[in-house]
Structure formats: C-alpha cells, structure tokens
Design an enzyme around this catalytic site. Structure first.
Site, PDB file in Angstrom:
ATOM      1  N   LYS A 112       0.679  -1.084   0.009  1.00 19.49           N
ATOM      2  CA  LYS A 112       0.037   0.008  -0.060  1.00 19.49           C
ATOM      3  C   LYS A 112       1.042   1.267  -0.014  1.00 19.49           C
ATOM      4  O   LYS A 112       1.618   1.470   1.012  1.00 19.49           O
ATOM      5  CB  LYS A 112      -1.080   0.185   1.148  1.00 19.49           C
ATOM      6  CG  LYS A 112      -2.266   0.934   1.104  1.00 19.49           C
ATOM      7  CD  LYS A 112      -1.914   2.403   1.170  1.00 19.49           C
ATOM      8  CE  LYS A 112      -1.979   2.765   2.404  1.00 19.49           C
ATOM      9  NZ  LYS A 112      -1.520   4.449   2.539  1.00 19.49           N
TER      10      LYS A 112
ATOM     11  N   GLY B 212       4.965   4.204  10.376  1.00 18.61           N
ATOM     12  CA  GLY B 212       4.119   5.546  10.247  1.00 18.61           C
ATOM     13  C   GLY B 212       4.209   5.743  11.721  1.00 18.61           C
ATOM     14  O   GLY B 212       4.910   5.585  12.665  1.00 18.61           O
TER      15      GLY B 212
ATOM     16  N   GLU C 160       7.632   0.054  12.663  1.00 20.85           N
ATOM     17  CA  GLU C 160       8.690   1.055  12.878  1.00 20.85           C
ATOM     18  C   GLU C 160       8.144   2.483  12.930  1.00 20.85           C
ATOM     19  O   GLU C 160       7.330   2.846  12.071  1.00 20.85           O
ATOM     20  CB  GLU C 160       9.646   1.040  11.565  1.00 20.85           C
ATOM     21  CG  GLU C 160      10.829   1.733  11.857  1.00 20.85           C
ATOM     22  CD  GLU C 160      10.814   3.089  11.567  1.00 20.85           C
ATOM     23  OE1 GLU C 160      10.906   3.882  12.701  1.00 20.85           O
ATOM     24  OE2 GLU C 160      10.992   3.638  10.419  1.00 20.85           O
TER      25      GLU C 160
ATOM     26  N   CYS D  24      11.589   9.835  11.423  1.00 21.80           N
ATOM     27  CA  CYS D  24      11.572   9.257  12.950  1.00 21.80           C
ATOM     28  C   CYS D  24      12.657   9.458  13.712  1.00 21.80           C
ATOM     29  O   CYS D  24      12.511   9.377  14.782  1.00 21.80           O
ATOM     30  CB  CYS D  24      11.056   7.827  12.717  1.00 21.80           C
ATOM     31  SG  CYS D  24      11.983   6.776  11.648  1.00 21.80           S
TER      32      CYS D  24
ATOM     33  N   GLU E 291       6.582  13.779  19.159  1.00 23.22           N
ATOM     34  CA  GLU E 291       7.093  14.245  17.639  1.00 23.22           C
ATOM     35  C   GLU E 291       6.519  15.702  17.352  1.00 23.22           C
ATOM     36  O   GLU E 291       5.253  15.664  17.286  1.00 23.22           O
ATOM     37  CB  GLU E 291       6.938  13.372  16.821  1.00 23.22           C
ATOM     38  CG  GLU E 291       7.842  12.038  16.737  1.00 23.22           C
ATOM     39  CD  GLU E 291       7.703  11.117  15.635  1.00 23.22           C
ATOM     40  OE1 GLU E 291       8.813  10.724  14.956  1.00 23.22           O
ATOM     41  OE2 GLU E 291       6.563  10.478  15.386  1.00 23.22           O
TER      42      GLU E 291
END
Length: 493
Positions: free
Chosen positions: A185, A237, A259, A293, A397
């Site tokens: 995807k 994500g 992850e 990330c 974040e």
C-alpha cells in the site's frame, strides 16, 4: 530568458499495479498530487480501494508457490538486477522523490542510492538462508532434529509518505529475498517513486504476481491488514495508525512489524567536538524538513558548555537556507502540505510561551525564496533553548524542523532525560571518553546508539526501536528473518 527550475516538472500519473497490469481506473477514483515546494498540482494519483487490494492479494497468493520454489540463486540474480537498474535510473528516481516530497535533490539521490544498496545486500542473502541442527538429548528418542526457515507467503507492506523509497529497500528487498510475495500500500501523498520502482522491478525479471503496488488511503490499508490471506504485515508510520493496524491484525492473529516514531536525543559532553556536533545536529533535525522518525530533535547539553553549544547550534541552523530542492545550496525543503505547516507553526507558537526561541520560529519569508517556490510549504529551521524535559515539545514528535535544547548536570541526569519519553528509537553521544560510552550505552533505552557522528545506516545494521518506537527490526540478518517463520523437523532414527 531564465531556464525554469526542474521543481516545476510534472509527475504524470501514479497507477495501481495489480498482477503485472497498470490500472487506469480504481474504485476510489483519483486525486491531484500537490508539489510541496510550489503548492501547485503536479500529478494525478489513481486511488486503490478494498476491491483492488483483494485482486492483488489473490494474484499474490496464486504466484507464491512458484516464487517460493524458484531456486535461491535465481531470486538472487533478479534482486541484483533490481539494484543495477536502480543505479542506472538513480537521477530519474531522485527527481521523482524531490518532486513529490520536496527533499533537496542531494538528499533524494542519497536515499535512492541507499535503497539500491539494500537490494544488493538482500540479494546476497537469498541463497544463504539456512536452518540449524538441534543437538540430541540423551533422554529422548534418537533422531535428527533440525529447523527450516520458510516464507510467510503473502506479506502486506504499508509505506509512509516521508521517505517511501527507503522503506522500499528496507521492507520489500528482504521480503522478496525470503521468498514471499508482496502487496504494497503506497502512500497517496507520495506514490510516484514507488510506482517507478515497481516498473524497474518488473524490467529486472520479477514475475508479475510477486509484487503489487497500490496507491491508496486508509481504506486500502485497512483491507490489506484484515485480509485473511495476508500472513504478515510490515508498517512504517505513526503510533495512532499502528494501534489501528494492530487491532485489525488481531482478528487473524498475524504478526506485525512496526517502525514508528522517535524523539532522538543527542547528549553532548564538554570533551566533544562542540562545533562539529552543532553542525551535525542542525543538519539532522532539518533533514527531510524534520519529517523523519530518527532525526535528532532533542539536544541535551552539559551545563559547562551549554551557552556555547546553544549559540553554535542556533547559528548552524540559521545557515540552512530553505528553498528550491533542485537549487545548489538549499539546506531545507518544504514540509509535505499546508496542513502540516500550520500544525508545526502551532507547535512553535505554543512552545514559545515557555522556552527561549534562539533561531527561526516562522514560516519561511517568501521574499527569500525564488519565484517558483514562493508559495511552497516552508518552515524556518527553529531552535528552542531552555526546554523543560517534561514539556510537550520535548515529549512528542513535531515532525517538522524544530529542535529542543536541554541542559543537564551529569551522566545520571542526561540518561534520565534521554530515556524520559515514550519513544526509544535512537540516541547519540558526543564525547571522546570511551569509558563514558561503555557506561552509558547499556543504560540508554533505544534501538540504536551513535557515537560522535550519525550512522550511514548500512543495510547490514539492524534498525528499530524500543518502547513505543516499534516492534521488530529492519536491516541485516534480523531484518531478513522478520519475513521468515521457523519450522522444526524431527526424523526418528
């Protein structure tokens, strides 16, 4: 007459690839891709939905026995050819990446090169997958006991938009080397580089049913995770999406490699090369416009050198000029869209009420940008000093070019601050004291520790996080065996 910048280029159409065929239409219609550097449309995305996911999974399941039975050396040669073709088309792939996500062209080129390296690395593993012989026990019946690593079958892969070409290498390469068929995807915000990769993979000799790439949104991802014929899922994500995926995957009890996010801290001691560290951290938190990330978003600085490092880091950040990703000297590209820019500016505004702003703090001044990118989604490199370690800015974040500077008094306080978030993806140490490194590494709750400089993340190194930063590893032997399951065989003698 001035030659237009490549930033004004057109991406064309990103279509779903199902069983070797490119679909001109799909069940969720299409959307316009907006170039984050110009805020203007530069491509069309044909959006797959559950119907196309079902077709792709059915084709992958049908192709899996033949791909699995293919001799490992033939799989190796196909993946090696993928690497060769990616290197041949590196300029084209880098251009696509810069046009769809806004990364400076030098960064995009490095990402494509890294992806090609991953395919070369895992090509080498394809004919080296082996099990183990289990020593006999005197108390048991005599026999031969051994293990056989086997592919899962059909693997679902969900890519994130900020660096999809890297995830192609980290996820698709080991999944294919292990003998799985793959349904991907692709992110609807950035599907073009992945689609071009899929064309290259077919040209390299990958059988049509082995790899499927479908741009789409949440509906496509949800169906992929829930599909009963998808045996395993790999996802990169955010944490909220990961929770939804884990809940959906629980219905069929399939494993999920995740992850996720990070809040990487660089811990700076007085004996470090302070100026070099300041430049390194500035480049890190501005890489991909802060949309990564494992970028350094917290800098923990010993009080003895705090003022000096604050000044040097603010200056290094201010020197990174936002602008056209194809122009020489651009140090910072745009964030992905207008909504992200407004969210980031909101974080900056709230943080400024408690912390001390020492660099940036605004959207980039349009007057400082060339005409082609004047409307792009740019945010200045922003640095806050005197940040409270418990504040939202230090705990969560931002996913934008924002850095927190935090003082500490000693090793114990530094470790407590570094570990004091829900994340555990990476930590950096800046020190010349090897004894200190040996003391601190076991105490840091993160999947990686880098000392005196960033890692190039070679394909042989495992990458992944502790705590809320994810489950599982990508890269190296560990990353290969995430896509294999172990069968035990006992033969009585």
């Amino acid at each position: 007459m001035t030659t237009p910048s490549p930033v004004t280029g057109d991406l064309g159409v990103a279509r779903p690839l199902v069983d070797g065929a490119w679909l001109d239409r799909a069940s969720l219609g299409s959307s316009e891709h907006v170039n984050p550097s110009t805020a203007r449309g530069n491509g069309t995305v044909v959006l797959a939905g559950p119907r196309e996911i079902d077709a792709a999974v059915a084709a992958a399941k049908a192709a899996e026995p033949e791909w699995r039975a293919l001799s490992p050396d033939k799989r190796r040669r196909i993946l090696q050819r993928v690497e060769e073709l990616m290197n041949e088309h590196m300029g084209e792939l880098a251009r696509l990446n810069s046009l769809e996500v806004g990364a400076p062209i030098g960064v995009s080129t490095a990402l494509v090169h890294l992806c090609a390296q991953w395919f070369g690395y895992y090509a080498g593993w394809a004919d080296k997958i082996e099990g183990a012989t289990i020593p006999p026990s005197p108390a048991m019946v005599a026999g031969l006991d051994y293990t056989v690593p086997e592919p899962y079958g059909v693997v679902g892969i969900i890519l994130t938009w900020n660096g999809p070409i890297v995830s192609v290498g980290m996820k698709i390469a080991p999944a294919l080397a292990a003998g799985n068929c793959v349904v991907v995807k692709a992110p609807d915000l950035a599907p073009f580089t992945v689609a071009r990769f899929a064309e290259i993979a077919l040209e390299a000799g990958l059988p049509p049913g082995v790899l499927h790439v479908l741009p789409g949104g949440p509906e496509a991802g949800d169906r992929l995770v829930r599909h009963p014929d998808v045996a395993m899922v790999s996802f990169t994500g955010g944490i909220p999406t990961a929770r939804k995926i884990l809940r959906a995957a629980s219905e069929t009890l399939k494993p999920v490699l995740t992850e996720l996010g990070g809040k990487t801290a660089s811990i700076v001691f007085p004996d470090a090369d302070l100026d070099a560290t300041a430049v390194e951290v500035a480049r890190s938190f501005c890489n991909l416009a802060g949309q990564g990330c494992n970028l350094t978003t917290r800098m923990l600085i010993h009080r003895d050198v705090y003022d000096r490092v604050v000044e040097a880091t603010a200056a290094a950040a201010a020197a990174l000029r936002p602008g056209d990703p194809f122009a020489a000297g651009t140090g910072l590209g745009p964030v992905v869209n207008e909504a992200s820019r407004e969210r980031i500016l909101g974080v900056i505004e709230r943080a400024g009420k408690d912390a001390r702003l020492v660099a940036g703090g605004h959207a980039a001044d349009p007057a400082s940008l060339t005409e082609e990118v004047r409307d792009g989604f740019f945010v200045e490199p922003t640095v806050f000093a005197d940040v409270d370690p418990a504040s939202d800015l230090a705990q969560h974040e931002v996913f934008g070019p924002v850095l927190s500077l935090i003082p500490f008094a000693d090793e114990d306080e530094a470790v407590a601050i570094a570990n004091g978030t829900a994340y555990g993806l990476g930590t950096a140490l800046a020190t010349r004291d090897s004894s200190r490194v040996q003391r601190l590494v076991p105490r840091l709750e993160s999947g990686s520790v880098h000392v005196n400089g960033p890692s190039a993340q070679p394909p042989g190194a495992p990458f992944g996080g502790y705590k809320h930063s994810g489950v599982g590893r990508e890269g190296g032997r560990e990353g290969l065996y995430e896509f294999l399951q172990t069968k035990n065989v006992f033969i009585r003698i």
